[in-house]
Every structure is written in C-alpha cells, then in structure tokens.
Design a protein around this motif. Structure first.
Motif, PDB file in Angstrom:
ATOM      1  N   THR A 120       0.835  -1.198   0.000  1.00 22.14           N
ATOM      2  CA  THR A 120       0.000   0.000   0.000  1.00 22.14           C
ATOM      3  C   THR A 120       0.874   1.255   0.000  1.00 22.14           C
ATOM      4  O   THR A 120       1.846   1.350   0.747  1.00 22.14           O
ATOM      5  N   LYS A 121       0.516   2.219  -0.835  1.00 25.48           N
ATOM      6  CA  LYS A 121       1.236   3.482  -0.920  1.00 25.48           C
ATOM      7  C   LYS A 121       0.610   4.504   0.032  1.00 25.48           C
ATOM      8  O   LYS A 121      -0.613   4.556   0.169  1.00 25.48           O
ATOM      9  N   PHE A 122       1.464   5.311   0.664  1.00 27.86           N
ATOM     10  CA  PHE A 122       0.990   6.342   1.583  1.00 27.86           C
ATOM     11  C   PHE A 122       1.358   7.723   1.055  1.00 27.86           C
ATOM     12  O   PHE A 122       2.432   7.927   0.482  1.00 27.86           O
ATOM     13  N   LEU A 123       0.446   8.681   1.270  1.00 24.70           N
ATOM     14  CA  LEU A 123       0.687  10.069   0.905  1.00 24.70           C
ATOM     15  C   LEU A 123       0.307  10.947   2.088  1.00 24.70           C
ATOM     16  O   LEU A 123      -0.778  10.798   2.662  1.00 24.70           O
ATOM     17  N   LEU A 124       1.198  11.861   2.464  1.00 30.99           N
ATOM     18  CA  LEU A 124       0.918  12.804   3.548  1.00 30.99           C
ATOM     19  C   LEU A 124       0.385  14.090   2.934  1.00 30.99           C
ATOM     20  O   LEU A 124       1.021  14.685   2.064  1.00 30.99           O
ATOM     21  N   VAL A 125      -0.790  14.515   3.375  1.00 29.93           N
ATOM     22  CA  VAL A 125      -1.419  15.724   2.842  1.00 29.93           C
ATOM     23  C   VAL A 125      -1.675  16.725   3.967  1.00 29.93           C
ATOM     24  O   VAL A 125      -2.354  16.413   4.944  1.00 29.93           O
ATOM     25  N   GLY A 126      -1.107  17.914   3.803  1.00 31.71           N
ATOM     26  CA  GLY A 126      -1.369  19.015   4.725  1.00 31.71           C
ATOM     27  C   GLY A 126      -2.415  19.924   4.113  1.00 31.71           C
ATOM     28  O   GLY A 126      -2.121  20.689   3.193  1.00 31.71           O
ATOM     29  N   ASN A 127      -3.647  19.825   4.591  1.00 29.46           N
ATOM     30  CA  ASN A 127      -4.751  20.579   3.998  1.00 29.46           C
ATOM     31  C   ASN A 127      -4.892  21.968   4.636  1.00 29.46           C
ATOM     32  O   ASN A 127      -4.240  22.284   5.623  1.00 29.46           O
ATOM     33  N   LYS A 128      -5.744  22.775   4.063  1.00 26.52           N
ATOM     34  CA  LYS A 128      -6.046  24.150   4.491  1.00 26.52           C
ATOM     35  C   LYS A 128      -4.867  25.089   4.251  1.00 26.52           C
ATOM     36  O   LYS A 128      -4.562  25.964   5.062  1.00 26.52           O
ATOM     37  N   LYS A 129      -4.232  24.916   3.103  1.00 32.32           N
ATOM     38  CA  LYS A 129      -3.117  25.778   2.724  1.00 32.32           C
ATOM     39  C   LYS A 129      -3.557  27.235   2.566  1.00 32.32           C
ATOM     40  O   LYS A 129      -2.728  28.159   2.623  1.00 32.32           O
ATOM     41  N   ASP A 130      -4.845  27.451   2.373  1.00 33.63           N
ATOM     42  CA  ASP A 130      -5.367  28.811   2.278  1.00 33.63           C
ATOM     43  C   ASP A 130      -5.271  29.554   3.610  1.00 33.63           C
ATOM     44  O   ASP A 130      -5.408  30.778   3.663  1.00 33.63           O
ATOM     45  N   LEU A 131      -5.025  28.821   4.701  1.00 38.83           N
ATOM     46  CA  LEU A 131      -4.882  29.425   6.028  1.00 38.83           C
ATOM     47  C   LEU A 131      -3.407  29.493   6.425  1.00 38.83           C
ATOM     48  O   LEU A 131      -3.060  29.342   7.588  1.00 38.83           O
ATOM     49  N   ASP A 132      -2.557  29.738   5.458  1.00 36.52           N
ATOM     50  CA  ASP A 132      -1.110  29.763   5.702  1.00 36.52           C
ATOM     51  C   ASP A 132      -0.719  30.807   6.753  1.00 36.52           C
ATOM     52  O   ASP A 132       0.252  30.626   7.478  1.00 36.52           O
ATOM     53  N   SER A 133      -1.470  31.893   6.838  1.00 33.03           N
ATOM     54  CA  SER A 133      -1.152  32.932   7.821  1.00 33.03           C
ATOM     55  C   SER A 133      -1.363  32.435   9.242  1.00 33.03           C
ATOM     56  O   SER A 133      -0.812  33.004  10.197  1.00 33.03           O
ATOM     57  N   ASP A 134      -2.142  31.372   9.400  1.00 30.81           N
ATOM     58  CA  ASP A 134      -2.382  30.773  10.723  1.00 30.81           C
ATOM     59  C   ASP A 134      -1.645  29.450  10.873  1.00 30.81           C
ATOM     60  O   ASP A 134      -1.992  28.635  11.738  1.00 30.81           O
ATOM     61  N   ARG A 135      -0.625  29.243  10.067  1.00 33.56           N
ATOM     62  CA  ARG A 135       0.093  27.967  10.058  1.00 33.56           C
ATOM     63  C   ARG A 135       0.643  27.610  11.433  1.00 33.56           C
ATOM     64  O   ARG A 135       1.261  28.425  12.115  1.00 33.56           O
ATOM     65  N   ALA A 136       0.420  26.334  11.812  1.00 32.75           N
ATOM     66  CA  ALA A 136       0.967  25.816  13.061  1.00 32.75           C
ATOM     67  C   ALA A 136       1.947  24.679  12.803  1.00 32.75           C
ATOM     68  O   ALA A 136       2.787  24.380  13.647  1.00 32.75           O
ATOM     69  N   VAL A 137       1.840  24.044  11.641  1.00 33.66           N
ATOM     70  CA  VAL A 137       2.706  22.924  11.272  1.00 33.66           C
ATOM     71  C   VAL A 137       3.617  23.362  10.136  1.00 33.66           C
ATOM     72  O   VAL A 137       3.149  23.597   9.011  1.00 33.66           O
ATOM     73  N   GLY A 138       4.902  23.510  10.433  1.00 33.67           N
ATOM     74  CA  GLY A 138       5.851  23.931   9.413  1.00 33.67           C
ATOM     75  C   GLY A 138       6.019  22.890   8.326  1.00 33.67           C
ATOM     76  O   GLY A 138       5.931  21.683   8.587  1.00 33.67           O
ATOM     77  N   PHE A 139       6.255  23.352   7.097  1.00 29.22           N
ATOM     78  CA  PHE A 139       6.441  22.428   5.981  1.00 29.22           C
ATOM     79  C   PHE A 139       7.627  21.507   6.238  1.00 29.22           C
ATOM     80  O   PHE A 139       7.571  20.311   5.937  1.00 29.22           O
ATOM     81  N   GLU A 140       8.701  22.050   6.797  1.00 28.01           N
ATOM     82  CA  GLU A 140       9.913  21.260   7.041  1.00 28.01           C
ATOM     83  C   GLU A 140       9.640  20.128   8.025  1.00 28.01           C
ATOM     84  O   GLU A 140      10.141  19.013   7.874  1.00 28.01           O
ATOM     85  N   LEU A 141       8.836  20.408   9.061  1.00 27.40           N
ATOM     86  CA  LEU A 141       8.500  19.385  10.058  1.00 27.40           C
ATOM     87  C   LEU A 141       7.716  18.249   9.406  1.00 27.40           C
ATOM     88  O   LEU A 141       8.014  17.062   9.621  1.00 27.40           O
ATOM     89  N   ALA A 142       6.719  18.600   8.614  1.00 28.91           N
ATOM     90  CA  ALA A 142       5.903  17.586   7.948  1.00 28.91           C
ATOM     91  C   ALA A 142       6.724  16.820   6.921  1.00 28.91           C
ATOM     92  O   ALA A 142       6.578  15.601   6.765  1.00 28.91           O
ATOM     93  N   GLN A 143       7.589  17.527   6.226  1.00 28.75           N
ATOM     94  CA  GLN A 143       8.434  16.882   5.221  1.00 28.75           C
ATOM     95  C   GLN A 143       9.373  15.863   5.879  1.00 28.75           C
ATOM     96  O   GLN A 143       9.615  14.786   5.323  1.00 28.75           O
ATOM     97  N   LYS A 144       9.878  16.206   7.044  1.00 24.55           N
ATOM     98  CA  LYS A 144      10.754  15.277   7.775  1.00 24.55           C
ATOM     99  C   LYS A 144      10.007  14.004   8.128  1.00 24.55           C
ATOM    100  O   LYS A 144      10.530  12.890   7.969  1.00 24.55           O
TER     101      LYS A 144
END
Length: 225
Positions: A120-144
């Motif tokens: 089974t293939k897995f994909l990590l999706v960070g939704n609500k990119k339109d709320l970037d000004s309220d970001r709590a999860v950094g892209f680098e953290l999720a990418q790691k």
C-alpha cells in the motif's frame, strides 16, 4: 455515499484509496473537490464511512478510483479492518493550522500499517493551505515525517482547490507504476520459475521476505518532495 456512486462489480484497473485523519481537517472537502470540483463550507462531519468513485486517465489508461472517506472522531478510530483491506493507497491528512491534527496522525498511520497490504502506498497531505497565515505545522516538520516514513508530502487547499488534483493523481500514479512493476515481475517469474521434481509431482520454489523487511526496503527507495 452519493446516490450516483456504486461499487464497481468488475473493473480491470480499480484502485482503492482510504482518507484518514482527525476530525475537521477537511477530508470530505478534499474528496468533494476532487470528484465534483465543489467546496461545501458548511459540510457536516462524516459519521462512519462514505465512499466516492471517479474515472480518470493515468498514463493514457482508464482507471477507476474508489475513495473511502473515514470519520475522524476519536470514537470512530476503530474503523473495521475491512475498510483498509485491499487498499492500494492511504491519504494521511492533517490541517496545517492545527498541530494536534498533525501529532495525532501517527496513530492513524500505525492502524493503517496493521491492516493494509504490504505494498500500500501512503501520501501525507497538509490541507487548508489557504490558512497559511495561521500555520501551526511547518512544511519542514511535515516533510521530515514524510521522509522518515517513506512517503511524499503535498500541501493542499480544498477551499481554493490548490494541489488537490495533484495529490490524488500523484498517489494514483504511484499505485499504477507499482501495478505495472508487479505485473512485469509476475511475467518474469512465470518464465523463470524453478521446478523440482518430486516423483510425479512438481514443487514451485518461491522466496518471500517478511513484511517488515519489505516495508523497510521501500522506505529507503522512496523519495520525498
């Protein structure tokens, strides 16, 4: 489940996807955006399970995506194992403006690993990119996290439609390529299978690696965007 959706009885290229994650991350809106190109700002939380189907072209081949949307509430975390059974891909979803949705995602990942097939293939999706000004999860953290677990990361916005189709198509292409590789391996095995004579019987010799070893190898082989 939409009344227009039916479980395909027979379809040569049927790929089953499951979307998981905590309540409120936008799983249903991602599915609705992909299937209908619509966004329902007042959509209700999913109770139990729903699914949609969509036909599309992957590398000039028609495929059917059967996508299961799961309830995110804690009490529904014990989704029946049959939901994961036979799945080709899992979309792990969190909201970029909600750290709890990200930290709680690993529990969903572990459950999926327990019941999904080894390929089974897995994909990590960070939704609500339109709320970037309220970001709590950094892209680098999720990418790691994605890299550590051998999957890709794509940030999306079901509201603006940004990267939604890209996310689904990326996962479906991975599944499609895996199926092509698997079919080629089966053809090679059929041509080169070793048989050992045992009186009037023939024994087919095959070697299989443990599930954990297979997963570890795939983690090393999978890149991350």
């Amino acid at each position: 489940m939409s009344s227009s959706d039916e479980i395909p009885i027979e379809y040569e290229n049927l790929f089953k996807l499951v979307i998981v994650g905590t309540s409120g991350v936008g799983k249903t809106n991602l599915l609705t955006r992909f299937c209908d190109n619509e966004f329902l700002s007042s959509s209700m939380s999913t109770i139990g399970l729903e699914f949609r189907t969509k036909k599309l072209q992957i590398k000039n081949v028609e495929v059917m995506a059967q996508i299961w949307d799961t309830a995110g509430q804690e009490k529904f975390r014990a989704i029946p194992p049959t939901t994961y059974r036979g799945s080709h891909g899992v979309i792990l979803t969190y909201a970029i403006n909600d750290m709890n949705s990200f930290t709680g995602l690993h529990a969903w990942y572990e459950i999926a690993l327990q019941y999904c097939p080894t390929d089974t293939k897995f994909l990590l999706v960070g939704n609500k990119k339109d709320l970037d000004s309220d970001r709590a999860v950094g892209f680098e953290l999720a990418q790691k996290y994605a890299k550590e677990h051998g999957m890709l990361l794509i940030e999306t916005s079901a509201k603006s439609s940004e990267n939604v189709e890209l996310a689904f198509i990326t996962l479906l292409k991975q599944i499609f390529d895996e199926q092509i590789l698997k079919n080629n391996q089966i053809n090679d095995e059929n041509q080169n299978v070793k048989k050992v004579s045992n009186g009037s019987k023939s024994i087919v010799i095959k070697s299989e690696k443990p599930k954990r070893e297979i997963r570890e190898e795939r983690k090393k082989e999978t890149g991350c965007c």
